[in-house]
Design a protein around this motif. Structure first.
Motif, PDB file in Angstrom:
ATOM      1  N   ILE A 378       1.207  -0.917  -0.057  1.00  0.00           N
ATOM      2  CA  ILE A 378      -0.561  -0.018   0.124  1.00  0.00           C
ATOM      3  C   ILE A 378       1.138   0.721   0.063  1.00  0.00           C
ATOM      4  CG2 ILE A 378      -1.914  -1.049   1.348  1.00  0.00           C
ATOM      5  CD1 ILE A 378      -1.361   0.447   3.894  1.00  0.00           C
ATOM      6  N   ASP A 379       0.200   2.670   0.235  1.00  0.00           N
ATOM      7  CA  ASP A 379       0.941   3.628  -0.343  1.00  0.00           C
ATOM      8  C   ASP A 379       1.723   4.160   0.630  1.00  0.00           C
ATOM      9  OD1 ASP A 379       1.894   6.058  -0.832  1.00  0.00           O
ATOM     10  OD2 ASP A 379      -0.128   6.775  -1.729  1.00  0.00           O
ATOM     11  N   GLY A 380       2.909   4.484   1.102  1.00  0.00           N
ATOM     12  CA  GLY A 380       3.671   4.994   2.294  1.00  0.00           C
ATOM     13  C   GLY A 380       3.983   4.368   3.058  1.00  0.00           C
ATOM     14  N   GLU A 381       4.349   2.674   2.292  1.00  0.00           N
ATOM     15  CA  GLU A 381       4.511   1.320   3.129  1.00  0.00           C
ATOM     16  C   GLU A 381       5.797   1.579   2.308  1.00  0.00           C
ATOM     17  OE1 GLU A 381       2.389  -2.459   4.730  1.00  0.00           O
ATOM     18  OE2 GLU A 381       2.558  -1.636   2.364  1.00  0.00           O
ATOM     19  N   TYR A 382       7.454   1.439   3.406  1.00  0.00           N
ATOM     20  CA  TYR A 382       8.668   1.366   2.994  1.00  0.00           C
ATOM     21  C   TYR A 382       9.056  -0.155   2.420  1.00  0.00           C
ATOM     22  CZ  TYR A 382       9.046   5.909   4.547  1.00  0.00           C
ATOM     23  OH  TYR A 382       9.349   7.230   4.685  1.00  0.00           O
ATOM     24  N   VAL A 383       9.922   0.266   1.488  1.00  0.00           N
ATOM     25  CA  VAL A 383      10.893  -1.531   1.190  1.00  0.00           C
ATOM     26  C   VAL A 383      12.126  -1.248   1.046  1.00  0.00           C
ATOM     27  CG1 VAL A 383       8.477  -1.673  -0.212  1.00  0.00           C
ATOM     28  CG2 VAL A 383      10.529  -0.283  -0.894  1.00  0.00           C
ATOM     29  N   ILE A 384      12.693  -1.917   1.477  1.00  0.00           N
ATOM     30  CA  ILE A 384      13.776  -1.772   1.384  1.00  0.00           C
ATOM     31  C   ILE A 384      14.831  -2.239  -0.476  1.00  0.00           C
ATOM     32  CG2 ILE A 384      16.670  -3.407   2.068  1.00  0.00           C
ATOM     33  CD1 ILE A 384      14.586  -4.062   4.377  1.00  0.00           C
ATOM     34  N   ASN A 385      15.583  -1.560  -0.780  1.00  0.00           N
ATOM     35  CA  ASN A 385      16.303  -0.989  -1.629  1.00  0.00           C
ATOM     36  C   ASN A 385      17.152  -1.745  -1.756  1.00  0.00           C
ATOM     37  OD1 ASN A 385      16.136  -0.396  -4.281  1.00  0.00           O
ATOM     38  ND2 ASN A 385      17.236   1.652  -4.368  1.00  0.00           N
ATOM     39  N   HIS A 386      17.357  -2.453  -2.950  1.00  0.00           N
ATOM     40  CA  HIS A 386      18.808  -3.285  -3.214  1.00  0.00           C
ATOM     41  C   HIS A 386      19.116  -4.786  -1.385  1.00  0.00           C
ATOM     42  CE1 HIS A 386      20.506  -1.239  -6.883  1.00  0.00           C
ATOM     43  NE2 HIS A 386      19.710  -0.071  -6.589  1.00  0.00           N
ATOM     44  N   PRO A 387      18.110  -5.090  -1.559  1.00  0.00           N
ATOM     45  CA  PRO A 387      18.705  -6.279  -0.857  1.00  0.00           C
ATOM     46  C   PRO A 387      18.829  -7.392  -0.596  1.00  0.00           C
ATOM     47  CG  PRO A 387      16.736  -7.108  -1.392  1.00  0.00           C
ATOM     48  CD  PRO A 387      16.629  -5.447  -2.377  1.00  0.00           C
ATOM     49  N   SER A 388      20.462  -6.920   0.022  1.00  0.00           N
ATOM     50  CA  SER A 388      21.695  -8.342   0.088  1.00  0.00           C
ATOM     51  C   SER A 388      20.923  -9.282   0.747  1.00  0.00           C
ATOM     52  CB  SER A 388      22.881  -7.669   0.898  1.00  0.00           C
ATOM     53  OG  SER A 388      22.614  -7.533   2.515  1.00  0.00           O
ATOM     54  N   ASP A 389      21.907 -10.281   0.924  1.00  0.00           N
ATOM     55  CA  ASP A 389      21.487 -11.999   0.920  1.00  0.00           C
ATOM     56  C   ASP A 389      21.355 -12.285   2.682  1.00  0.00           C
ATOM     57  OD1 ASP A 389      21.509 -12.455  -1.848  1.00  0.00           O
ATOM     58  OD2 ASP A 389      23.750 -13.330  -1.732  1.00  0.00           O
ATOM     59  N   GLU A 390      21.997 -11.055   3.198  1.00  0.00           N
ATOM     60  CA  GLU A 390      21.804 -11.328   4.133  1.00  0.00           C
ATOM     61  C   GLU A 390      20.378 -10.664   4.926  1.00  0.00           C
ATOM     62  OE1 GLU A 390      24.842  -8.445   6.117  1.00  0.00           O
ATOM     63  OE2 GLU A 390      26.379  -9.270   5.165  1.00  0.00           O
ATOM     64  N   VAL A 391      19.483 -10.433   3.982  1.00  0.00           N
ATOM     65  CA  VAL A 391      18.552  -9.767   4.195  1.00  0.00           C
ATOM     66  C   VAL A 391      17.383 -11.163   4.410  1.00  0.00           C
ATOM     67  CG1 VAL A 391      16.356  -8.496   4.155  1.00  0.00           C
ATOM     68  CG2 VAL A 391      18.655  -7.548   3.716  1.00  0.00           C
TER      69      VAL A 391
END
Length: 400
Positions: A378-391
């Motif tokens: 949904i609008d307003g949430e935050y996503v992780i950009n360029h997630p690494s293998d550690e995530v």
């Protein structure tokens, strides 16, 4: 009562406690530093970008009508010429008297050229009627579109048909001129293929321009012998330009006639607007800069911007074409680099309470930079950009 050994050596106890604390601190799971991007709504466009070049729509290659000696060409590339203007003269070689078979063949060529001219005129009349019909349709449909009676797509389709009809009319008129020129060439060949009286001055065959335009190319400039059909110069009208863009065959199937195009980095301050006229049905092989063979297809587009904006363009100029396949103003989107494959689909890591939560999403349009989100976020949430293998799902994170 004796004291415990540890109380006798408080320093050892302190060191032991410190070592234990350091071990606990060293092995304690630490939050992973990530880059979080807010999910937002914004305009989104899906395009295909390729390099192209301008091309004169109707180019005329003027060739020698007879064997002879051509005089020096007095024109330079870019010089203006008028219709029927004499471009150069050819002094024919002495020819033998035609035998009955050769004369009959020459007369047949003249008759064929006359028939071709009549056919071209009929096609020009048909193209004129079609263009007038489409112009009338546009005048009728524009008020209806303004009132909302018909859709904008119907009006755009009618405008595309009008442009196609006008282009077909111009092409048909040029074909009439070409047929007239071919008839003149055939009549000239018949007229000047008889023996000449040595007491009379040598006759020179004038080579005329079939159109009003400019000289585009000079294959030869110096005086010298020429053979029938040898190219002497090329003329055309630079005011009538089209754009030729070769695209990958996989991209060509996504482009349809009528698709809008933006032409950028052509030398002007503002991009030029255009519209795809046709996609050639035949592909060709081209070697890329990396030495890879690619199947490519030519896409022909017309410039729809006012001619005053691109009057400095000429034949063979480089442009960068951007075909607009899809566009919406209000699109829920995330960076394409935040997506990753999961369970035969797509997923993202959403930031919830300083932890990474994996969430399956449904992706719509993509343009390489951002992706349209249809479900799962949904609008307003935050996503992780360029997630690494550690995530991983549930891991603690910290934003930087």
């Amino acid at each position: 009562m004796s004291k415990l050994p540890i109380t006798k050596h408080p320093g050892i106890a302190i060191v032991t406690v410190l070592i234990a604390l350091l071990l606990i601190w060293g092995f304690w799971p630490r939050p992973i530093m990530v880059e979080a991007v807010k999910v937002d709504r914004a305009p989104m466009t899906v395009t295909i970008e390729e390099e192209g070049q301008t091309r004169v729509i109707d180019r005329y290659v003027i060739s020698a009508p007879v064997d002879g000696v051509a005089c020096r060409v007095q024109f330079d590339v870019g010089d203006s010429v008028n219709k029927d203007q004499v471009l150069l003269n050819i002094s024919p070689l002495a020819s033998q008297i035609l035998d009955p078979r050769a004369r009959a063949l020459a007369e047949a060529r003249v008759a064929a050229a006359k028939a071709a001219l009549e056919s071209a005129r009929q096609q020009a009349e048909s193209a004129k009627a079609t263009a007038e019909f489409y112009n009338g349709e546009i005048k009728r449909l524009r008020p209806l579109a303004a009132q909302g009676v018909i859709s904008k797509d119907a009006l755009d389709k009618a405008e595309m048909e009008m442009l196609t009809g006008e282009a077909a009319l111009r092409s048909a008129n040029h074909q009439v001129r070409v047929a007239e020129y071919n008839l003149q060439a055939a009549q000239t060949a018949l007229e000047y293929t008889t023996g000449t009286d040595s007491n009379q001055p040598a006759v020179r065959v004038p080579v005329r321009s079939p159109i009003t335009g400019k000289v585009l190319k000079l294959p030869r400039e110096c005086e010298g012998p020429v053979r029938t059909g040898e190219s002497l110069l090329e003329v055309g009208d630079p005011a009538q330009l089209e754009i030729v863009v070769d695209v990958l065959s996989a991209d060509a199937v996504k482009i349809k006639p009528g698709v809008n195009v933006l032409f950028e980095r052509w030398g002007g301050e503002q991009p030029l607007e255009g519209r795809v006229r046709t996609i050639e049905p035949v592909g060709f092989t081209k070697i890329s800069a990396l030495g890879v063979e690619e199947q490519r297809v030519n896409v022909i587009a017309d410039i729809t911007s006012p001619s005053q904006e691109w009057q400095r363009l000429g034949d063979g100029y480089r442009v960068e074409a951007r075909f607009i396949l899809w566009h919406e103003e209000d699109v829920l989107q995330v960076p394409a680099s935040s997506l990753f494959r999961y369970d035969k689909g797509w997923a993202v890591f959403v930031v919830e309470n300083d932890r990474a939560k994996r969430r399956v999403v449904r992706v719509g349009q993509r343009n390489g930079l951002v992706a349209q989100m249809l479900e799962g976020i949904i609008d307003g949430e935050y996503v992780i950009n360029h997630p690494s293998d550690e995530v991983e799902d549930g891991k603690r994170i910290i934003e930087h």
